[in-house]
Design a protein around this motif. Structure first.
Motif, PDB file in Angstrom:
ATOM      1  N   SER A  20       0.816  -1.211   0.000  1.00 47.55           N
ATOM      2  CA  SER A  20       0.000   0.000   0.000  1.00 47.55           C
ATOM      3  C   SER A  20       0.855   1.270   0.000  1.00 47.55           C
ATOM      4  CB  SER A  20      -0.944   0.004   1.211  1.00 47.55           C
ATOM      5  OG  SER A  20      -0.198   0.066   2.412  1.00 47.55           O
ATOM      6  N   MET A  21       2.170   1.114   0.032  1.00 45.78           N
ATOM      7  CA  MET A  21       3.065   2.273  -0.035  1.00 45.78           C
ATOM      8  C   MET A  21       3.111   2.780  -1.477  1.00 45.78           C
ATOM      9  SD  MET A  21       6.325   0.979   2.135  1.00 45.78           S
ATOM     10  CE  MET A  21       6.243   0.618   3.870  1.00 45.78           C
ATOM     11  N   PRO A  22       3.461   4.047  -1.669  1.00 43.70           N
ATOM     12  CA  PRO A  22       3.547   4.585  -3.037  1.00 43.70           C
ATOM     13  C   PRO A  22       4.868   4.202  -3.712  1.00 43.70           C
ATOM     14  CG  PRO A  22       4.080   6.297  -1.480  1.00 43.70           C
ATOM     15  CD  PRO A  22       3.688   5.079  -0.662  1.00 43.70           C
ATOM     16  N   VAL A  23       5.136   2.903  -3.755  1.00 43.25           N
ATOM     17  CA  VAL A  23       6.380   2.397  -4.324  1.00 43.25           C
ATOM     18  C   VAL A  23       6.092   1.209  -5.244  1.00 43.25           C
ATOM     19  CG1 VAL A  23       7.791   3.121  -2.350  1.00 43.25           C
ATOM     20  CG2 VAL A  23       6.812   0.822  -2.376  1.00 43.25           C
ATOM     21  N   MET A  24       7.063   0.889  -6.079  1.00 43.98           N
ATOM     22  CA  MET A  24       6.999  -0.300  -6.933  1.00 43.98           C
ATOM     23  C   MET A  24       7.882  -1.342  -6.258  1.00 43.98           C
ATOM     24  SD  MET A  24       5.963  -1.987  -9.560  1.00 43.98           S
ATOM     25  CE  MET A  24       5.057  -0.746 -10.455  1.00 43.98           C
ATOM     26  N   PRO A  25       7.281  -2.324  -5.602  1.00 44.64           N
ATOM     27  CA  PRO A  25       8.070  -3.281  -4.822  1.00 44.64           C
ATOM     28  C   PRO A  25       8.680  -4.397  -5.672  1.00 44.64           C
ATOM     29  CG  PRO A  25       5.760  -3.767  -4.547  1.00 44.64           C
ATOM     30  CD  PRO A  25       5.849  -2.541  -5.427  1.00 44.64           C
ATOM     31  N   LEU A  26       9.466  -4.007  -6.661  1.00 39.25           N
ATOM     32  CA  LEU A  26      10.148  -4.963  -7.530  1.00 39.25           C
ATOM     33  C   LEU A  26      11.595  -4.515  -7.716  1.00 39.25           C
ATOM     34  CD1 LEU A  26       7.453  -5.292 -10.335  1.00 39.25           C
ATOM     35  CD2 LEU A  26       7.927  -6.946  -8.518  1.00 39.25           C
ATOM     36  N   GLU A  27      12.518  -5.448  -7.653  1.00 35.53           N
ATOM     37  CA  GLU A  27      13.919  -5.132  -7.873  1.00 35.53           C
ATOM     38  C   GLU A  27      14.123  -4.626  -9.298  1.00 35.53           C
ATOM     39  OE1 GLU A  27      18.325  -7.232  -7.450  1.00 35.53           O
ATOM     40  OE2 GLU A  27      16.526  -8.461  -7.254  1.00 35.53           O
ATOM     41  N   GLY A  28      15.088  -3.718  -9.449  1.00 41.18           N
ATOM     42  CA  GLY A  28      15.395  -3.169 -10.767  1.00 41.18           C
ATOM     43  C   GLY A  28      15.499  -1.663 -10.768  1.00 41.18           C
ATOM     44  N   GLY A  29      15.242  -1.046  -9.633  1.00 39.20           N
ATOM     45  CA  GLY A  29      15.432   0.391  -9.479  1.00 39.20           C
ATOM     46  C   GLY A  29      16.650   0.638  -8.610  1.00 39.20           C
ATOM     47  N   GLU A  30      17.525   1.539  -9.065  1.00 38.50           N
ATOM     48  CA  GLU A  30      18.760   1.846  -8.331  1.00 38.50           C
ATOM     49  C   GLU A  30      18.916   3.357  -8.200  1.00 38.50           C
ATOM     50  OE1 GLU A  30      20.948  -0.374  -6.997  1.00 38.50           O
ATOM     51  OE2 GLU A  30      19.779  -2.090  -7.694  1.00 38.50           O
ATOM     52  N   PRO A  31      19.159   3.851  -6.973  1.00 39.78           N
ATOM     53  CA  PRO A  31      19.364   5.293  -6.797  1.00 39.78           C
ATOM     54  C   PRO A  31      20.724   5.727  -7.344  1.00 39.78           C
ATOM     55  CG  PRO A  31      19.676   4.142  -4.715  1.00 39.78           C
ATOM     56  CD  PRO A  31      19.228   3.112  -5.715  1.00 39.78           C
ATOM     57  N   ILE A  32      20.794   6.964  -7.778  1.00 38.65           N
ATOM     58  CA  ILE A  32      22.049   7.558  -8.238  1.00 38.65           C
ATOM     59  C   ILE A  32      22.496   8.519  -7.146  1.00 38.65           C
ATOM     60  CG2 ILE A  32      23.203   8.912 -10.020  1.00 38.65           C
ATOM     61  CD1 ILE A  32      20.786   8.134 -11.871  1.00 38.65           C
ATOM     62  N   MET A  33      23.651   8.232  -6.573  1.00 35.25           N
ATOM     63  CA  MET A  33      24.171   9.049  -5.472  1.00 35.25           C
ATOM     64  C   MET A  33      25.410   9.824  -5.937  1.00 35.25           C
ATOM     65  SD  MET A  33      21.957   8.157  -3.176  1.00 35.25           S
ATOM     66  CE  MET A  33      22.588   8.811  -1.651  1.00 35.25           C
ATOM     67  N   ASP A  34      25.562  11.032  -5.421  1.00 32.40           N
ATOM     68  CA  ASP A  34      26.741  11.845  -5.686  1.00 32.40           C
ATOM     69  C   ASP A  34      27.159  12.491  -4.373  1.00 32.40           C
ATOM     70  OD1 ASP A  34      28.647  13.258  -7.533  1.00 32.40           O
ATOM     71  OD2 ASP A  34      27.587  14.995  -6.708  1.00 32.40           O
ATOM     72  N   GLN A  35      28.317  12.107  -3.877  1.00 33.15           N
ATOM     73  CA  GLN A  35      28.845  12.639  -2.620  1.00 33.15           C
ATOM     74  C   GLN A  35      27.809  12.562  -1.497  1.00 33.15           C
ATOM     75  OE1 GLN A  35      30.469  16.545  -3.422  1.00 33.15           O
ATOM     76  NE2 GLN A  35      31.674  15.774  -5.132  1.00 33.15           N
ATOM     77  N   GLY A  36      27.131  11.422  -1.429  1.00 37.12           N
ATOM     78  CA  GLY A  36      26.157  11.195  -0.366  1.00 37.12           C
ATOM     79  C   GLY A  36      24.789  11.793  -0.621  1.00 37.12           C
ATOM     80  N   GLN A  37      24.600  12.457  -1.739  1.00 36.49           N
ATOM     81  CA  GLN A  37      23.312  13.072  -2.068  1.00 36.49           C
ATOM     82  C   GLN A  37      22.630  12.291  -3.193  1.00 36.49           C
ATOM     83  OE1 GLN A  37      21.809  15.942  -0.712  1.00 36.49           O
ATOM     84  NE2 GLN A  37      23.400  15.704   0.836  1.00 36.49           N
ATOM     85  N   LEU A  38      21.335  12.083  -3.043  1.00 36.03           N
ATOM     86  CA  LEU A  38      20.548  11.440  -4.084  1.00 36.03           C
ATOM     87  C   LEU A  38      20.317  12.447  -5.209  1.00 36.03           C
ATOM     88  CD1 LEU A  38      18.546   8.813  -4.485  1.00 36.03           C
ATOM     89  CD2 LEU A  38      16.863  10.614  -4.234  1.00 36.03           C
ATOM     90  N   ILE A  39      20.705  12.092  -6.428  1.00 30.75           N
ATOM     91  CA  ILE A  39      20.522  13.016  -7.551  1.00 30.75           C
ATOM     92  C   ILE A  39      19.608  12.441  -8.634  1.00 30.75           C
ATOM     93  CG2 ILE A  39      22.683  14.236  -7.132  1.00 30.75           C
ATOM     94  CD1 ILE A  39      23.864  12.665  -9.551  1.00 30.75           C
ATOM     95  N   GLY A  40      19.111  11.235  -8.437  1.00 23.21           N
ATOM     96  CA  GLY A  40      18.210  10.628  -9.405  1.00 23.21           C
ATOM     97  C   GLY A  40      18.180   9.128  -9.248  1.00 23.21           C
ATOM     98  N   ALA A  41      17.650   8.455 -10.255  1.00 19.65           N
ATOM     99  CA  ALA A  41      17.554   6.999 -10.195  1.00 19.65           C
ATOM    100  C   ALA A  41      17.367   6.426 -11.588  1.00 19.65           C
ATOM    101  CB  ALA A  41      16.386   6.574  -9.309  1.00 19.65           C
TER     102      ALA A  41
END
Length: 131
Positions: free
Chosen positions: A88-109
């Protein structure tokens, strides 16, 4: 005040090209979605032969990462372990999404869909590796 780097269209092109190359090397037809730190689409590419539904799932996997700062696999594991409230969370509960991090900050996915979940994640990580 913080200075935060942002993804450009050129960054998205580089990542998409690397992700597509990985998918082609493996013989997989997938959809590749890339979003910025706000979860807004920068790139959507459905390779020939990729399942139609993958064009809807891949962007949601990417947005899931932006919302949580975690790989979408986290939510798949929650559901697999019986925590069905994650559905019921606003997420897609399937593997295949990876966050893009830059110096500890999330900048996309990057979100990928079209083959088995671990394979989707492999393609997404290949894309991020291009940065």
């Amino acid at each position: 005040m913080k200075t935060i780097r942002i993804l450009t269209l050129e960054d998205a092109r580089k990542m998409a090209s690397a992700a597509e190359a990985e998918a082609r090397t493996q013989g997989w037809n997938v959809t590749i979605a890339i979003c910025d730190a706000g979860g807004h689409a920068l790139w959507l590419q459905r390779m020939d032969g990729a399942p139609l539904m993958s064009a809807m799932i891949a962007p949601e996997k990417a947005r899931t990462c932006v919302l949580s700062g975690k790989p979408s696999k986290v939510y798949e594991e929650m559901v697999n372990k019986g925590r069905y409230s994650a559905l019921s969370m606003p997420v897609m509960p399937l593997e295949g999404g990876e966050p893009i991090m830059d110096q500890g900050q999330l900048i996309g996915a990057v979100g990928v869909s079209g083959v088995q979940a671990a394979q989707d994640a492999q393609v997404a990580r290949a894309g991020i590796g291009a940065l």
